[in-house]
Every structure is written in C-alpha cells, then in structure tokens.
Write a protein that holds these residues in place. Structure first.
Motif, PDB file in Angstrom:
ATOM      1  N   VAL A 149       0.814  -1.226   0.000  1.00 18.84           N
ATOM      2  CA  VAL A 149       0.000   0.000   0.000  1.00 18.84           C
ATOM      3  C   VAL A 149       0.839   1.264   0.000  1.00 18.84           C
ATOM      4  O   VAL A 149       0.309   2.352  -0.165  1.00 18.84           O
ATOM      5  N   ASP A 150       2.156   1.109   0.205  1.00 15.63           N
ATOM      6  CA  ASP A 150       2.945   2.323   0.385  1.00 15.63           C
ATOM      7  C   ASP A 150       4.297   2.266  -0.323  1.00 15.63           C
ATOM      8  O   ASP A 150       4.495   2.873  -1.380  1.00 15.63           O
ATOM      9  N   SER A 151       5.245   1.500   0.230  1.00 22.90           N
ATOM     10  CA  SER A 151       6.632   1.692  -0.198  1.00 22.90           C
ATOM     11  C   SER A 151       6.923   1.282  -1.639  1.00 22.90           C
ATOM     12  O   SER A 151       7.836   1.816  -2.260  1.00 22.90           O
ATOM     13  N   ALA A 197      -2.253   0.370   9.745  1.00 21.70           N
ATOM     14  CA  ALA A 197      -2.203   1.786  10.154  1.00 21.70           C
ATOM     15  C   ALA A 197      -2.078   2.682   8.923  1.00 21.70           C
ATOM     16  O   ALA A 197      -2.715   3.738   8.843  1.00 21.70           O
ATOM     17  N   GLU A 198      -1.267   2.257   7.948  1.00 25.70           N
ATOM     18  CA  GLU A 198      -1.103   3.084   6.734  1.00 25.70           C
ATOM     19  C   GLU A 198      -2.408   3.081   5.926  1.00 25.70           C
ATOM     20  O   GLU A 198      -2.748   4.069   5.272  1.00 25.70           O
ATOM     21  N   VAL A 199      -3.150   1.988   5.988  1.00 19.47           N
ATOM     22  CA  VAL A 199      -4.442   1.910   5.286  1.00 19.47           C
ATOM     23  C   VAL A 199      -5.415   2.926   5.895  1.00 19.47           C
ATOM     24  O   VAL A 199      -6.083   3.682   5.167  1.00 19.47           O
ATOM     25  N   LEU A 278       6.797  -1.197  16.003  1.00 19.15           N
ATOM     26  CA  LEU A 278       6.850  -1.299  14.547  1.00 19.15           C
ATOM     27  C   LEU A 278       6.414   0.046  13.987  1.00 19.15           C
ATOM     28  O   LEU A 278       5.683   0.804  14.631  1.00 19.15           O
ATOM     29  N   HIS A 279       6.840   0.321  12.761  1.00 18.68           N
ATOM     30  CA  HIS A 279       6.554   1.621  12.153  1.00 18.68           C
ATOM     31  C   HIS A 279       5.054   1.945  12.180  1.00 18.68           C
ATOM     32  O   HIS A 279       4.649   3.029  12.601  1.00 18.68           O
ATOM     33  N   GLY A 280       4.229   0.997  11.774  1.00 17.65           N
ATOM     34  CA  GLY A 280       2.786   1.245  11.715  1.00 17.65           C
ATOM     35  C   GLY A 280       2.191   1.480  13.102  1.00 17.65           C
ATOM     36  O   GLY A 280       1.246   2.264  13.253  1.00 17.65           O
ATOM     37  N   ALA A 282       3.773   2.923  15.556  1.00 16.37           N
ATOM     38  CA  ALA A 282       4.152   4.299  15.876  1.00 16.37           C
ATOM     39  C   ALA A 282       3.271   5.284  15.102  1.00 16.37           C
ATOM     40  O   ALA A 282       2.867   6.327  15.632  1.00 16.37           O
ATOM     41  N   VAL A 283       2.951   4.957  13.865  1.00 15.27           N
ATOM     42  CA  VAL A 283       2.102   5.837  13.056  1.00 15.27           C
ATOM     43  C   VAL A 283       0.682   5.890  13.631  1.00 15.27           C
ATOM     44  O   VAL A 283       0.042   6.950  13.646  1.00 15.27           O
ATOM     45  N   ALA A 284       0.195   4.760  14.138  1.00 19.05           N
ATOM     46  CA  ALA A 284      -1.140   4.751  14.752  1.00 19.05           C
ATOM     47  C   ALA A 284      -1.169   5.691  15.955  1.00 19.05           C
ATOM     48  O   ALA A 284      -2.074   6.529  16.090  1.00 19.05           O
TER      49      ALA A 284
HETATM   50 ZN   LIG Z   1       4.714   5.168   7.070  1.00 13.52          ZN
END
Ligand SMILES: [Zn+2]
Ligand SMILES: NC(=O)c1ccc[n+]([C@@H]2O[C@H](COP(=O)([O-])OP(=O)(O)OC[C@H]3O[C@@H](n4cnc5c(N)ncnc54)[C@H](O)[C@@H]3O)[C@@H](O)[C@H]2O)c1
Length: 376
Positions: A149-151, A197-199, A278-280, A282-284
C-alpha cells in the motif's frame, strides 16, 4: 458461509501516470490474488533478457522462488540474490554487496531487477537499481502490507546511514508493481496489523467513504478475508498513486499529506528505540496524537478524534503511547524539531480538519504540542 476461493478476487490494474519530457515513466500496479506466477510474463513483456531477483530471506524459498521460476519460464536468464531480513540490511554494506554482485553478473540495462519482499528490500533494491550502471529497470513484488500500500509505489528508494534513516536515496520509478494479496498469508500478525495503520491513514487524509468502509470491515480485515483485503490494498494503492501522480517529488505539498501521523510517529519510534515499536504502530499512535492536536487547536471536531481512535483500536492498533514506554514530552519535541520534515526547527504537522481532508500546518505552538504529548 465458507470464504470464497481466493481466485474469485478480480485482478485490478492501477495506472500511475508520469509522463516525462524525455521518457514516459508511467507504469501499472497489478493487484489482486493469484498474481505471483504472472510476474515473469509481465517482466518479459517489458523486454527482459535477463533478470536479477533481489529477495528478502524470509520469502526467498517461497514467493521469490515462484517469481524466479516464472521469469525463467518466460525466457529470462534469472539469478536470485538473497538479502537477510530486517532494517539493518538497508545500508551501505548491503548496497555495496549487491553492486558487486551485479558487476560480477555483468548486469547491464537489459537486465531487470525484481525486488521481492517488504519495504526494506524494495527500498534497497530500488536504490541499487537506480544507481548501478546509472539505472537499471526495477519491478516491485511487495510481500508485506506496508509495501503493497505504500513503499512499492511512488519511486522513493534509499538506504540508511548511521546518522539517520533514508538519508541516501533516489527517486526511481519502477517499471511495474505486482501486489498479490496471497503473499500476505505468511506475514506475522504484528507486521500485518502494523500495515493496517497506513491503510487507515489513506482514509483519513483523502477518502472519507473508504474510512467509513474500514469502520465496517475491521473484523474481516483482521481475519485477512480476501475480498476485504483486496479492496483495502487496491483502494490504498490507488490513493497513493494519485498523490504520486500529482506531486511526484514532494514539491507542491500534496505528497506531504502522506506524512500524516508520521511526525509524532517517528518521534515515538526514535525515542522508544528502533525495534520496540513497529513503524505502523508508531504511526497509529502518531495519528491519534495528530488528531488530538488538531482538536486542541480548534481545527477538528472532537467526535472525529474518537472515531479515529475507535477504528485504530478495532484493528488492534495502539492509540496511546503506553507501548512506547515512559518518554518525556520535551524529548519528543526535541526529536520532532530535528526531523528532516520540520522547517528550520519550526514544528509542522499534517493535521486533519475532517475525515478525508488534511492540511500542512506550519509553526504550531510548542505549548499546544506539549499539552497533547502530556496526555496519557
Ligand atoms: Zn509510514
Ligand atoms: N519508499 C517508500 O516510500 C517507503 C514508504 C514506507 C516505508 N518505507 C520503508 O519500508 C521499510 C519497512 O517496510 P516493511 O514494513 O515492509 O518491513 P520489512 O521489509 O522489514 O518486512 C517486515 C518483516 O516481514 C518479513 N516478510 C516480508 N514479507 C513476508 C511475507 N510475505 N511473509 C512472511 N514474512 C515476510 C521480513 O523479512 C521482515 O522481517 C522501512 O525501511 C521504511 O523506511 C519506504
């Protein structure tokens, strides 16, 4: 009712239109189920005589082996280079090793690089492709939710230095992306949930009806129900593609919207010590804090803060920094001031004013930020 067989998921094609002055760099993202064995045919149709698969060790014997077999079946002389799993592979030593291996293989511009793995391998292989022989064509076959979905979309490639993450890199658009949701079946729960989280981020920054759909399908997504998962990937990937089309190099500010939740998120990620969150995750936490900050500044209805918190929680994502450990607000503010996205140390945040709409806000009062960071 039994889950429908995965092959009933339609294959969708998302176009990323990047017409250039000299060359057209447009490409397609294929997403859906049952796509992994089609990679060889797609890459061969793009003129590959030779292919080098760069694979995350976790998928080398499974998904990457199928990609390599499909490339060989399509007539491309294929070599696989395996990269150890984990962020530490995304650095100068591994890039150097891959350059040397490509040189030993006498790779030239008729050689296509095919990255199979998550964001680590995608960023690394993309960067190696961008730089070897002044640029080899690269395909992305993302096997994590974050990568699908992202990278894998948008052409940002890079590696980490001791001095910081993603400090060396290049914009290098792929020739194509093949996102097969079947590859996500082997992903550990925590990695999968982190990708959700990115979704949520895409719904929050760009698409209120997608956000509402996510609210209604949290259980299906957690169960990795193929129909729901396919739509979540397809919608997210196409929203990212739209942003990239309009602001490929992050100049107009539109691409910056993708950093929603990331200023706070990176600060928690860094302060907790890489590896703890995890990155997601932290993003949440970062999105929960950003929405709270927007409400504190009078830019966002309180009810929206609660709605986003509830959606994140229903996806088993954290909304408070408890998982990060005890961290002083002052420490976080210092880290945010150093963030390469802050301007001359002035704090700036991507803040929502409604679901589906965000704005880049400059020079936010540090006292308001501190109040938000002090909340439990
Ligand atoms: Zn991200
Ligand atoms: N270029 C961009 O625009 C962009 C955007 C977001 C993130 N990133 C980068 O992406 C990286 C994070 O990506 P990620 O979250 O995919 O992490 P990752 O690549 O480290 O993959 C996560 C873990 O899953 C394993 N794995 C991968 N696919 C698997 C599968 N199908 N089954 C089982 N295990 C599997 C990996 O070995 C790894 O242990 C970071 O380096 C980040 O900087 C880049």
């Amino acid at each position: 009712m039994a889950t429908p067989p995965a092959r009933t998921i339609p294959v969708r094609t998302i176009h990323v239109r990047l017409p250039g002055e000299a060359t057209d760099r447009s490409y397609e993202i294929a997403c859906g189920s049952g796509l992994i064995d089609s990679v060889g045919g797609r890459v061969a149709a793009d003129g590959a005589r030779r292919a080098v698969v760069i694979a995350d060790a976790a998928v080398a014997g499974s998904h990457a082996a199928r990609v390599a077999a499909s490339l060989a079946a399509a007539g491309a002389a294929t070599t696989t280079l395996e990269v150890p799993s984990g962020e530490s592979s995304k650095g100068v030593p591994m890039a150097g090793r891959l350059w040397a291996e490509l040189a030993a293989l006498a790779a030239d511009r008729g050689t296509q690089i095919v990255a199979v793995g998550g964001g680590v391998v995608g960023d690394l292989a993309g960067f190696v492709a961008a730089t070897f022989a002044r640029g080899l064509p690269v395909w992305h076959v993302p096997t994590t939710l974050v990568a699908q979905v992202d990278s894998a979309i948008g052409g940002k490639t890079g590696i980490n230095l001791e001095a910081g993450k993603n400090l060396v890199g290049a914009f290098w658009q792929p020739r194509g992306v093949v996102a097969d949701i079947d590859t996500l079946a082997t992903l550990p729960d925590r990695e999968y949930i982190s990708g959700l989280a990115e979704v949520v981020k895409y719904g929050m920054i760009l698409d209120a009806s997608f956000f509402a759909w996510l609210e209604g399908h949290a259980a299906e997504l957690l169960a990795r129900e193929p129909q729901a998962l396919a739509w979540a990937v397809e919608r997210s990937a196409s929203l990212k593609a739209q942003v990239v089309e309009q602001d490929e190099r992050e100049v107009s500010g539109l691409r910056a919207a993708l950093n929603y939740g990331h200023t706070f998120g990176h600060a928690y990620e860094t302060a907790a010590g890489y590896g703890r969150l995890l990155h997601g995750e932290a993003v949440a936490i970062g999105m929960a804090r950003a929405a709270r900050l927007a409400a504190t500044l009078g830019r966002l209805d309180e009810a929206v803060v609660g709605r986003q918190d509830r959606l994140l929680a229903s996806l088993q994502l954290p909304t408070t920094p408890a998982a990060a450990g005890a961290i002083e607000p002052a420490t976080l503010i210092t880290i945010m001031g150093r963030d390469k996205k802050s301007l001359h140390g002035r704090l700036r945040f991507v803040l929502p004013d409604a679901i589906g709409r965000v704005e880049l806000v400059e020079g936010v009062d540090p006292a308001a930020v501190e109040r938000v960071l002090s909340a439990p």
